[in-house]
Design a protein around this motif. Structure first.
Motif, PDB file in Angstrom:
ATOM      1  N   GLU A  63     -49.811 -26.555 -74.930  1.00  0.00           N
ATOM      2  CA  GLU A  63     -49.286 -25.745 -73.841  1.00  0.00           C
ATOM      3  C   GLU A  63     -49.401 -26.460 -72.502  1.00  0.00           C
ATOM      4  O   GLU A  63     -48.468 -26.477 -71.719  1.00  0.00           O
ATOM      5  N   TYR A  64     -50.587 -27.021 -72.229  1.00  0.00           N
ATOM      6  CA  TYR A  64     -50.780 -27.741 -70.971  1.00  0.00           C
ATOM      7  C   TYR A  64     -51.974 -28.673 -71.070  1.00  0.00           C
ATOM      8  O   TYR A  64     -52.785 -28.577 -71.983  1.00  0.00           O
ATOM      9  N   LEU A  65     -52.034 -29.587 -70.118  1.00  0.00           N
ATOM     10  CA  LEU A  65     -53.140 -30.528 -69.970  1.00  0.00           C
ATOM     11  C   LEU A  65     -53.851 -30.170 -68.677  1.00  0.00           C
ATOM     12  O   LEU A  65     -53.214 -30.025 -67.637  1.00  0.00           O
ATOM     13  N   GLU A  66     -55.164 -29.998 -68.758  1.00  0.00           N
ATOM     14  CA  GLU A  66     -55.954 -29.687 -67.566  1.00  0.00           C
ATOM     15  C   GLU A  66     -57.231 -30.517 -67.632  1.00  0.00           C
ATOM     16  O   GLU A  66     -58.052 -30.332 -68.536  1.00  0.00           O
ATOM     17  N   GLY A  67     -57.364 -31.438 -66.690  1.00  0.00           N
ATOM     18  CA  GLY A  67     -58.528 -32.334 -66.705  1.00  0.00           C
ATOM     19  C   GLY A  67     -58.500 -33.179 -67.954  1.00  0.00           C
ATOM     20  O   GLY A  67     -57.535 -33.874 -68.231  1.00  0.00           O
ATOM     21  N   ASN A  68     -59.550 -33.075 -68.753  1.00  0.00           N
ATOM     22  CA  ASN A  68     -59.600 -33.850 -69.993  1.00  0.00           C
ATOM     23  C   ASN A  68     -59.487 -32.947 -71.225  1.00  0.00           C
ATOM     24  O   ASN A  68     -60.053 -33.229 -72.267  1.00  0.00           O
ATOM     25  N   GLN A  69     -58.726 -31.860 -71.082  1.00  0.00           N
ATOM     26  CA  GLN A  69     -58.528 -30.929 -72.185  1.00  0.00           C
ATOM     27  C   GLN A  69     -57.070 -30.503 -72.268  1.00  0.00           C
ATOM     28  O   GLN A  69     -56.370 -30.441 -71.262  1.00  0.00           O
ATOM     29  N   VAL A  70     -56.633 -30.198 -73.506  1.00  0.00           N
ATOM     30  CA  VAL A  70     -55.320 -29.597 -73.703  1.00  0.00           C
ATOM     31  C   VAL A  70     -55.518 -28.189 -74.240  1.00  0.00           C
ATOM     32  O   VAL A  70     -56.511 -27.902 -74.916  1.00  0.00           O
ATOM     33  N   LYS A  71     -54.585 -27.327 -73.930  1.00  0.00           N
ATOM     34  CA  LYS A  71     -54.630 -25.944 -74.425  1.00  0.00           C
ATOM     35  C   LYS A  71     -53.703 -25.852 -75.623  1.00  0.00           C
ATOM     36  O   LYS A  71     -52.521 -26.167 -75.542  1.00  0.00           O
ATOM     37  N   ILE A  72     -54.270 -25.465 -76.755  1.00  0.00           N
ATOM     38  CA  ILE A  72     -53.513 -25.252 -77.983  1.00  0.00           C
ATOM     39  C   ILE A  72     -53.894 -23.876 -78.505  1.00  0.00           C
ATOM     40  O   ILE A  72     -55.043 -23.648 -78.887  1.00  0.00           O
ATOM     41  N   GLY A  73     -52.952 -22.966 -78.475  1.00  0.00           N
ATOM     42  CA  GLY A  73     -53.254 -21.593 -78.868  1.00  0.00           C
ATOM     43  C   GLY A  73     -54.293 -21.014 -77.932  1.00  0.00           C
ATOM     44  O   GLY A  73     -54.153 -21.089 -76.715  1.00  0.00           O
ATOM     45  N   SER A  74     -55.363 -20.492 -78.491  1.00  0.00           N
ATOM     46  CA  SER A  74     -56.421 -19.912 -77.651  1.00  0.00           C
ATOM     47  C   SER A  74     -57.568 -20.898 -77.411  1.00  0.00           C
ATOM     48  O   SER A  74     -58.572 -20.534 -76.803  1.00  0.00           O
ATOM     49  N   ASP A  75     -57.414 -22.134 -77.883  1.00  0.00           N
ATOM     50  CA  ASP A  75     -58.482 -23.125 -77.777  1.00  0.00           C
ATOM     51  C   ASP A  75     -58.169 -24.206 -76.758  1.00  0.00           C
ATOM     52  O   ASP A  75     -57.021 -24.577 -76.557  1.00  0.00           O
ATOM     53  N   LYS A  76     -59.213 -24.727 -76.138  1.00  0.00           N
ATOM     54  CA  LYS A  76     -59.104 -25.912 -75.293  1.00  0.00           C
ATOM     55  C   LYS A  76     -59.747 -27.050 -76.067  1.00  0.00           C
ATOM     56  O   LYS A  76     -60.909 -26.967 -76.458  1.00  0.00           O
ATOM     57  N   ILE A  77     -58.967 -28.103 -76.287  1.00  0.00           N
ATOM     58  CA  ILE A  77     -59.376 -29.231 -77.120  1.00  0.00           C
ATOM     59  C   ILE A  77     -59.575 -30.445 -76.225  1.00  0.00           C
ATOM     60  O   ILE A  77     -58.730 -30.737 -75.371  1.00  0.00           O
ATOM     61  N   ARG A  84     -55.897 -40.670 -73.479  1.00  0.00           N
ATOM     62  CA  ARG A  84     -55.398 -39.957 -72.302  1.00  0.00           C
ATOM     63  C   ARG A  84     -53.989 -40.403 -71.895  1.00  0.00           C
ATOM     64  O   ARG A  84     -53.139 -39.580 -71.584  1.00  0.00           O
ATOM     65  N   GLU A  85     -53.742 -41.689 -71.892  1.00  0.00           N
ATOM     66  CA  GLU A  85     -52.432 -42.198 -71.470  1.00  0.00           C
ATOM     67  C   GLU A  85     -51.314 -41.684 -72.385  1.00  0.00           C
ATOM     68  O   GLU A  85     -50.248 -41.289 -71.925  1.00  0.00           O
ATOM     69  N   ALA A  86     -51.567 -41.655 -73.684  1.00  0.00           N
ATOM     70  CA  ALA A  86     -50.573 -41.150 -74.636  1.00  0.00           C
ATOM     71  C   ALA A  86     -50.315 -39.662 -74.416  1.00  0.00           C
ATOM     72  O   ALA A  86     -49.176 -39.199 -74.481  1.00  0.00           O
ATOM     73  N   VAL A  87     -51.364 -38.908 -74.135  1.00  0.00           N
ATOM     74  CA  VAL A  87     -51.207 -37.473 -73.869  1.00  0.00           C
ATOM     75  C   VAL A  87     -50.439 -37.269 -72.563  1.00  0.00           C
ATOM     76  O   VAL A  87     -49.519 -36.448 -72.494  1.00  0.00           O
ATOM     77  N   ASP A  88     -50.782 -38.037 -71.524  1.00  0.00           N
ATOM     78  CA  ASP A  88     -50.057 -37.949 -70.255  1.00  0.00           C
ATOM     79  C   ASP A  88     -48.569 -38.201 -70.449  1.00  0.00           C
ATOM     80  O   ASP A  88     -47.734 -37.556 -69.824  1.00  0.00           O
ATOM     81  N   SER A  89     -48.240 -39.149 -71.325  1.00  0.00           N
ATOM     82  CA  SER A  89     -46.843 -39.547 -71.488  1.00  0.00           C
ATOM     83  C   SER A  89     -45.962 -38.418 -72.051  1.00  0.00           C
ATOM     84  O   SER A  89     -44.773 -38.385 -71.765  1.00  0.00           O
ATOM     85  N   ILE A  90     -46.531 -37.500 -72.814  1.00  0.00           N
ATOM     86  CA  ILE A  90     -45.691 -36.419 -73.335  1.00  0.00           C
ATOM     87  C   ILE A  90     -45.293 -35.427 -72.254  1.00  0.00           C
ATOM     88  O   ILE A  90     -44.316 -34.707 -72.404  1.00  0.00           O
ATOM     89  N   PHE A  91     -46.033 -35.416 -71.144  1.00  0.00           N
ATOM     90  CA  PHE A  91     -45.677 -34.532 -70.046  1.00  0.00           C
ATOM     91  C   PHE A  91     -44.732 -35.199 -69.045  1.00  0.00           C
ATOM     92  O   PHE A  91     -44.213 -34.557 -68.160  1.00  0.00           O
TER      93      PHE A  91
END
Length: 93
Positions: A63-77, A84-91
């Motif tokens: 759903e979103y990236l906040e700091g060093n966590q992503v929100k997936i469903g009701s969990d922050k992973i 981090r760079e790969a995750v940033d690139s999807i946004f």
């Protein structure tokens, strides 16, 4: 031993359990004898992304990236530093 066919679009997250992995779907959680590394080799890399040494996320479920966590469903992973760079690139697409 049972074998399940799990539609890829139902998978939200895969988490490590040592030599096993938990496949989290929208309705159920499955345990597989494959490791995250093995699963990453067979999953389509345009739909799934390693975000931490212990997690593979379905890109559509982030759903979103906040700091060093992503929100997936009701969990922050957590997002691992080296991923981090790969995750940033999807946004940035």
């Amino acid at each position: 031993k049972k074998y399940y066919r799990i539609p890829l679009d139902e998978i939200s997250l895969i988490s490590s359990m040592g030599d096993f992995a938990k496949v989290h779907t929208t309705t159920k959680t499955y345990i597989t004898s494959q490791t995250l590394k093995q699963l990453l080799q067979i999953l389509p890399n345009n739909q799934f992304l390693r975000i931490h040494k212990s997690y593979i996320a379905a890109i559509h479920s982030i759903e979103y990236l906040e700091g060093n966590q992503v929100k997936i469903g009701s969990d922050k992973i957590p997002v691992g530093y080296s991923y981090r760079e790969a995750v940033d690139s999807i946004f940035r697409r």
